[in-house]
Design a protein around this motif. Structure first.
Motif, mmCIF file in Angstrom:
data_model
loop_
_atom_site.group_PDB
_atom_site.id
_atom_site.type_symbol
_atom_site.label_atom_id
_atom_site.label_comp_id
_atom_site.label_asym_id
_atom_site.label_seq_id
_atom_site.Cartn_x
_atom_site.Cartn_y
_atom_site.Cartn_z
ATOM 1 N N ALA A 29 144.871 75.592 65.337
ATOM 2 C CA ALA A 29 144.717 74.151 65.147
ATOM 3 C C ALA A 29 143.327 73.814 64.628
ATOM 4 C CB ALA A 29 144.984 73.425 66.457
ATOM 5 N N GLU A 30 142.315 74.533 65.075
ATOM 6 C CA GLU A 30 140.957 74.297 64.594
ATOM 7 C C GLU A 30 140.884 74.475 63.079
ATOM 8 O OE1 GLU A 30 138.382 76.862 66.730
ATOM 9 O OE2 GLU A 30 138.339 75.628 68.538
ATOM 10 N N ILE A 31 141.519 75.523 62.590
ATOM 11 C CA ILE A 31 141.513 75.775 61.141
ATOM 12 C C ILE A 31 142.239 74.655 60.408
ATOM 13 C CG2 ILE A 31 142.285 77.351 59.329
ATOM 14 C CD1 ILE A 31 142.024 79.635 61.345
ATOM 15 N N GLU A 32 143.401 74.266 60.920
ATOM 16 C CA GLU A 32 144.210 73.233 60.267
ATOM 17 C C GLU A 32 143.509 71.874 60.273
ATOM 18 O OE1 GLU A 32 147.816 71.714 58.418
ATOM 19 O OE2 GLU A 32 146.843 73.671 58.597
ATOM 20 N N PHE A 33 142.970 71.470 61.417
ATOM 21 C CA PHE A 33 142.297 70.169 61.500
ATOM 22 C C PHE A 33 141.008 70.159 60.687
ATOM 23 C CE2 PHE A 33 144.587 69.689 65.736
ATOM 24 C CZ PHE A 33 145.459 68.709 65.265
ATOM 25 N N ALA A 34 140.293 71.285 60.654
ATOM 26 C CA ALA A 34 139.048 71.352 59.893
ATOM 27 C C ALA A 34 139.319 71.246 58.394
ATOM 28 C CB ALA A 34 138.308 72.651 60.203
ATOM 29 N N ARG A 35 140.446 71.797 57.958
ATOM 30 C CA ARG A 35 140.767 71.788 56.520
ATOM 31 C C ARG A 35 141.418 70.488 56.054
ATOM 32 N NH1 ARG A 35 143.224 77.852 55.159
ATOM 33 N NH2 ARG A 35 141.290 79.002 55.524
ATOM 34 N N HIS A 36 142.258 69.915 56.922
ATOM 35 C CA HIS A 36 143.068 68.778 56.478
ATOM 36 C C HIS A 36 142.840 67.491 57.264
ATOM 37 C CE1 HIS A 36 145.257 71.646 54.010
ATOM 38 N NE2 HIS A 36 145.452 72.399 55.075
ATOM 39 N N GLY A 37 142.007 67.528 58.296
ATOM 40 C CA GLY A 37 141.808 66.344 59.106
ATOM 41 C C GLY A 37 142.999 66.092 60.013
ATOM 42 N N TYR A 38 142.869 65.095 60.863
ATOM 43 C CA TYR A 38 143.956 64.828 61.804
ATOM 44 C C TYR A 38 145.231 64.393 61.084
ATOM 45 C CZ TYR A 38 146.800 62.643 65.379
ATOM 46 O OH TYR A 38 147.856 62.304 66.188
ATOM 47 N N LYS A 39 145.108 63.446 60.174
ATOM 48 C CA LYS A 39 146.297 62.896 59.506
ATOM 49 C C LYS A 39 147.006 63.937 58.654
ATOM 50 C CE LYS A 39 144.838 58.047 59.378
ATOM 51 N NZ LYS A 39 144.551 56.877 58.500
ATOM 52 N N GLY A 40 146.235 64.781 57.978
ATOM 53 C CA GLY A 40 146.840 65.749 57.073
ATOM 54 C C GLY A 40 147.301 67.030 57.734
ATOM 55 N N ALA A 41 146.923 67.230 58.984
ATOM 56 C CA ALA A 41 147.289 68.469 59.683
ATOM 57 C C ALA A 41 148.788 68.525 59.965
ATOM 58 C CB ALA A 41 146.510 68.584 60.992
ATOM 59 N N ALA A 47 151.802 76.315 63.707
ATOM 60 C CA ALA A 47 152.728 77.278 64.295
ATOM 61 C C ALA A 47 152.731 78.582 63.499
ATOM 62 C CB ALA A 47 154.127 76.684 64.355
ATOM 63 N N GLU A 48 152.809 78.460 62.184
ATOM 64 C CA GLU A 48 152.830 79.651 61.334
ATOM 65 C C GLU A 48 151.531 80.436 61.445
ATOM 66 O OE1 GLU A 48 153.696 78.232 57.432
ATOM 67 O OE2 GLU A 48 155.780 77.674 57.911
ATOM 68 N N ARG A 49 150.417 79.704 61.512
ATOM 69 C CA ARG A 49 149.126 80.372 61.590
ATOM 70 C C ARG A 49 148.926 81.063 62.946
ATOM 71 N NH1 ARG A 49 145.119 79.423 58.156
ATOM 72 N NH2 ARG A 49 145.998 77.407 57.566
ATOM 73 N N SER A 50 149.480 80.476 63.987
ATOM 74 C CA SER A 50 149.341 81.050 65.331
ATOM 75 C C SER A 50 150.335 82.175 65.587
ATOM 76 C CB SER A 50 149.527 79.960 66.390
ATOM 77 O OG SER A 50 150.870 79.491 66.402
ATOM 78 N N GLY A 51 151.394 82.251 64.744
ATOM 79 C CA GLY A 51 152.414 83.270 64.938
ATOM 80 C C GLY A 51 153.393 82.937 66.040
ATOM 81 N N LEU A 52 153.455 81.663 66.408
ATOM 82 C CA LEU A 52 154.354 81.209 67.470
ATOM 83 C C LEU A 52 155.346 80.197 66.920
ATOM 84 C CD1 LEU A 52 151.667 80.660 70.261
ATOM 85 C CD2 LEU A 52 153.329 82.529 70.161
ATOM 86 N N PRO A 53 156.534 80.094 67.519
ATOM 87 C CA PRO A 53 157.515 79.095 67.068
ATOM 88 C C PRO A 53 156.967 77.678 67.225
ATOM 89 C CG PRO A 53 158.526 80.700 68.528
ATOM 90 C CD PRO A 53 157.047 80.909 68.636
ATOM 91 N N LYS A 54 157.403 76.784 66.369
ATOM 92 C CA LYS A 54 156.966 75.388 66.429
ATOM 93 C C LYS A 54 157.294 74.774 67.784
ATOM 94 C CE LYS A 54 157.378 71.019 63.884
ATOM 95 N NZ LYS A 54 158.023 70.357 62.718
ATOM 96 N N ALA A 55 158.416 75.202 68.361
ATOM 97 C CA ALA A 55 158.820 74.672 69.670
ATOM 98 C C ALA A 55 157.780 75.000 70.744
ATOM 99 C CB ALA A 55 160.178 75.235 70.064
#
Length: 218
Positions: A29-41, A47-55
């Motif tokens: 999440a740190e990578i995603e929020f840092a790259r795209h901000g809250y709205k764009g994350a 989920a894909e980056r963490s290797g875990l299901p979205k659920a």
């Protein structure tokens, strides 16, 4: 939209697997929020980056808001803890040196979380309003009181404690928030500072800040 940012520290009863999964999710999440901000994350990207299901993301954090709050809380817990450890009965030279070293390690190890916090603050801090209202003024006064005690005891120059804390925050977090500029200036585009360079920066800050406060290093 208001997010309640609170401590996200784990209870001892929480299982190791849960801790590992939450750590993976927060790191992604740190990578995603840092790259795209809250709205764009995107939760899917996390989920894909963490290797875990979205659920699993929704199971542990329920919503993107909850996950964003956890990311902010993670770095705030670490920052607040090291500042709260300043001892008014201690030697200011040793106390400040230890604080600066700890903050520089956090900037080195958690640069993305620091940048996310910076982006949030520069955007108006809408998601941090409860954090800043929940006894924050009293907590901050408690921290500046440490410096007031040292000043009263003649252990340091009569410097405004609040602005000294702001200086400590900004100078240490600069190495996380502005790493791109630092890397470019040092001829290391898209490369992280090496540990030796972080050590040099740390020693420089310790020397300048202690000297500026009229505190002699041991």
């Amino acid at each position: 939209m208001l997010i309640h940012v609170e401590s996200h520290k784990q209870d001892k009863s929480v299982g190791r697997i849960r801790q590992q999964n939450e750590s993976k999710i927060i790191a992604a999440a740190e990578i995603e929020f840092a790259r795209h901000g809250y709205k764009g994350a995107s939760i899917q990207n996390i989920a894909e980056r963490s290797g875990l299901p979205k659920a699993n993301i929704h199971y542990y954090f329920r919503s993107k808001q909850g996950l964003y709050a956890a990311v902010l809380s993670n770095i705030l817990d670490l920052w607040d803890e090291v500042l709260s450890e300043l001892d008014p009965d201690g030697d200011p030279a040793q106390e400040l040196e230890a604080y600066i070293r700890a903050k520089m390690v956090l900037s080195r190890d958690y640069p993305l979380a620091s940048r996310i916090f910076g982006i949030e603050i520069m955007s108006g801090g809408a998601h941090l309003k409860e954090y800043f209202q929940d006894g924050y003024v009293d907590w901050f006064k408690g921290r500046t009181a440490v410096f007031e005690t040292w000043i009263a005891q003649g252990k340091m120059q009569p410097i405004d404690p609040a602005h000294l804390v702001f200086l400590l925050w900004s100078s240490t977090q600069h190495y996380a928030d502005f790493s791109c500029q630092i890397d470019a200036a040092l001829g290391k585009p898209q490369a992280m500072l090496e540990r030796a360079e972080f050590d040099t920066a740390t020693e420089t800050l310790i020397h300048i800040i202690l000297q500026g406060c009229g505190i002699r290093q041991p």
